[in-house]
Structures are given as C-alpha cells and as structure tokens.
Design an enzyme around this catalytic site. Structure first.
Site, short mmCIF file in Angstrom:
data_model
loop_
_atom_site.label_atom_id
_atom_site.label_comp_id
_atom_site.label_asym_id
_atom_site.label_seq_id
_atom_site.Cartn_x
_atom_site.Cartn_y
_atom_site.Cartn_z
N THR A 87 16.12 -69.16 -30.83
CA THR A 87 15.40 -68.71 -29.83
C THR A 87 13.90 -68.81 -29.84
O THR A 87 13.24 -68.64 -30.93
CB THR A 87 15.69 -67.19 -29.87
OG1 THR A 87 17.29 -66.73 -29.88
CG2 THR A 87 15.00 -66.28 -28.79
N LYS A 162 17.46 -65.64 -21.88
CA LYS A 162 17.84 -65.24 -23.06
C LYS A 162 16.91 -64.04 -23.34
O LYS A 162 17.10 -62.64 -23.51
CB LYS A 162 17.78 -65.83 -24.30
CG LYS A 162 17.49 -65.50 -25.47
CD LYS A 162 18.73 -65.48 -26.36
CE LYS A 162 18.37 -64.59 -27.76
NZ LYS A 162 19.41 -64.02 -28.39
N LYS A 237 10.81 -59.72 -32.20
CA LYS A 237 10.72 -61.15 -31.80
C LYS A 237 11.07 -61.62 -30.63
O LYS A 237 10.23 -62.24 -29.85
CB LYS A 237 11.71 -62.16 -32.93
CG LYS A 237 11.42 -63.61 -32.45
CD LYS A 237 12.64 -64.55 -33.26
CE LYS A 237 12.26 -65.77 -32.72
NZ LYS A 237 13.19 -66.99 -33.19
#
Ligand code: NAD
Length: 290
Positions: A87, A162, A237
């Site tokens: 990611t 995402k 994050k």
C-alpha cells in the site's frame, strides 16, 4: 513461472509461500534475515529480478518501493512484469509504473485487503491498476494468493481504490463508535442499538461485520480486547495516503481529514498504538464534549 519476491514480512512471507506451494519457482529477498518455506533466498534485490517472469514487491511505503524499483528495473528481462502489492501513495505507484514502461516492462499496482489472515489463507482481494496485458500476466498469481482480483484501470488505479475504500472505512468506524458512545449516554442498550442500526439506514461493514462493541454482533476484535485485526496505526497510514492523494488531486475530503486527525491523536497521543482500529469505541466512551 520464475517469480521474484521482495519484502517477505507479515504479508509478503505467506504470499510467497503460497506461490511456492502452488508449484512456482520463487526466489526471495528481504533486508531482514528471513526464511520462508519453499522460497530460495538471494543476496540482493537485483539478483531476484534477473531472469524472473514476474517480480512481486510487498514493502512498507512508497519511498522504499521507489528505491527497490530503481535497483530491480534495470535487472529485469524485457516483457517481464513488476507487480507491487504494497500500500503506497498513488504518485509513487505511477512513477514506478512509468519507469517500468520506459524499460519495456509490464507493471501492475495491486494493493490488497484481507490482512495477515488473508495472506496466509490465500484469500486476499487485489485491487489492480495497469494495462490489460500486465493484469493478464499477474492474474494467475492473484488467483493463488487471493480469492478476488479487480482490474480497476490504468497505473495507480489499484492504490486509488484501496485508499478511497479505507477512507470510507475509517470514517464509518468513527461514526459507528461515536454513535455507540452517544447511545450509552442516552441509556440505550447496545444490543438494541445494534439490532436497529444494523437493519436500518445506518448499517455499514463497521457496524454489521466488525461491530466495535464487545459481545454485540458477530465475533470481532472487540471481543478479543481489541487485539488487531486491522491495527489503528495501519488505518492511520491509509488515511494519510488518502489525504496526500486528495492534496495532490485537489479533492475536498473534510471527513477523511478529520478521520486522519482523530486516528493521529489516538495512535500518537492516546493508547491506540498496537490496538485494533475499532478501539475508537472505548476512547469515545471515556470522553465528554469538552
Ligand atoms: P512488514 O513490515 O511485516 O513487512 C515489510 C518487509 O519489507 C519487512 O520484512 C522488511 O524487512 C522488508 N523491507 C523493508 N525495506 C526493504 C528493502 N529495501 N528491501 C527488501 N526488503 C525490505 O509489513 P506488512 O504488514 O507485511 O505490510 C507490507 C505492506 O502491505 C504495507 O505496504 C502494508 O501497508 C500493506 N498491507 C498490510 C496489511 C496488514 O494487515 N499487515 C494489510 C493490507 C496491506
């Protein structure tokens, strides 16, 4: 296939092991001294890239991805594919894809959801960005490591999907937790609150599938003293990546921004570090309006 795998941590380790178990020849590299069943370890990232049909990376962030890509792209064979499952920020994903394309390589950004359990069980969901040819080359490997792969569009589209999903998740989890805390103060039983909201217009994955209230709804980390599942610092994050992307694309995301601020406070100044992201509920429980 000859597969190179770089970044064999909590996620990458079991993903690489599943590829080896399925009969692929997997060569791995990690900065740390790790050993993974069925995976032959190499001395450098470039060594892993040489002669590989596909190189998969599963790394902590965009800066590390850019550095590793700089090492491996020159060593990869023409027509091979670079598949990044980390990611990372959309800009890094697009920069690496451009570098790969300049070197006549295929590339896919393919972040995952499903966590450590999904990586071990081969049940991850992949959100992929890249050309149809690149996606087609990676797809058989997604089928081994996961249960679903969605081709979301060109380079960066997987990362975009995402972080948009996780921005919705962060915001709805906070809303669900603050609603439970309000219900408590109004004397409304938590089970009744769940029975109504989970079948009314306030329903969501956070409420229905991952209920932050212990003993209510299906089993979730709340029932295990908020041991992560999906840790608050990983949510933070992803929220930071969503706000970085919003900044770069000039998108107005006030709820995402507030969710980032709340998770920052929770992880950095309160006791959220190492807890599941649904532990926002006990946080709200302890607070009043001021
Ligand atoms: P991790 O820290 O367990 O693994 C990362 C690995 O990369 C480590 O083994 C580290 O030694 C290695 N590494 C770091 N720099 C390197 C370099 N320059 N060269 C080679 N190896 C290097 O992290 P993780 O939990 O496996 O997460 C990996 C990625 O997956 C992250 O981007 C994370 O956001 C994403 N992700 C994690 C989860 C989860 O539940 N853990 C879920 C979805 C997505």
């Amino acid at each position: 296939m000859n597969i190179g795998f770089i970044g064999l941590g909590n996620m990458g380790g079991p993903m690489a092991a599943n590829l080896a178990k399925a009969g692929h020849v997997v060569t791995g590299f990690d900065m740390a001294d790790v050993s993974i069943e069925g995976v032959k370890m190499a001395e450098t990232a470039a060594e892993v890239a040489k002669g590989a049909d596909v190189v998969i990376t599963m790394l902590p962030n965009g800066n590390i991805l850019r550095a590793v890509a700089g090492d491996i792209i020159p060593a990869m064979s023409q027509g091979a594919a670079l598949v990044d499952c980390s990611t990372v920020d959309v800009d890094s994903a697009r920069a690496v894809a451009q570098q790969a394309s300049d070197a006549n390589l295929l590339s896919v950004d393919a972040p995952v959801s499903g966590g450590i359990g999904g990586a071990a069980g081969g049940t991850l969901t992949f959100m992929a960005g890249g050309s149809p040819a690149a996606f087609a080359k990676a797809e058989p490997l997604f089928d081994i490591m996961g249960q679903k792969a969605v081709h979301c569009g060109d380079a960066g589209a997987g990362q975009a999907a995402k972080i948009c999903n996780n921005m919705v998740l962060g915001v709805t989890m906070i809303a669900t937790c603050e609603a439970f805390a309000l219900a408590d103060k109004l004397g409304l039983d938590r089970q009744k609150m769940f029975d109504v909201v989970s079948t009314s217009s306030g329903y969501s994955w956070s409420m229905n599938a991952y209920c932050p209230a212990p003993g209510v709804g299906p089993q979730s980390p709340a029932d295990n003293d908020y041991q992560p599942g999906f840790a608050a610092d990983l949510m933070l994050k992803d929220l930071r990546l969503s706000q970085q992307a919003a900044e770069s694309a000039d998108a107005d995301t006030p709820m995402g921004e507030l969710a980032q601020a709340l998770y920052t406070q929770f992880v950095e100044s309160e006791d959220g570090q190492g807890k599941d992201f649904s532990a926002m509920l006990p946080r709200f429980e302890k607070r009043g309006r001021s």
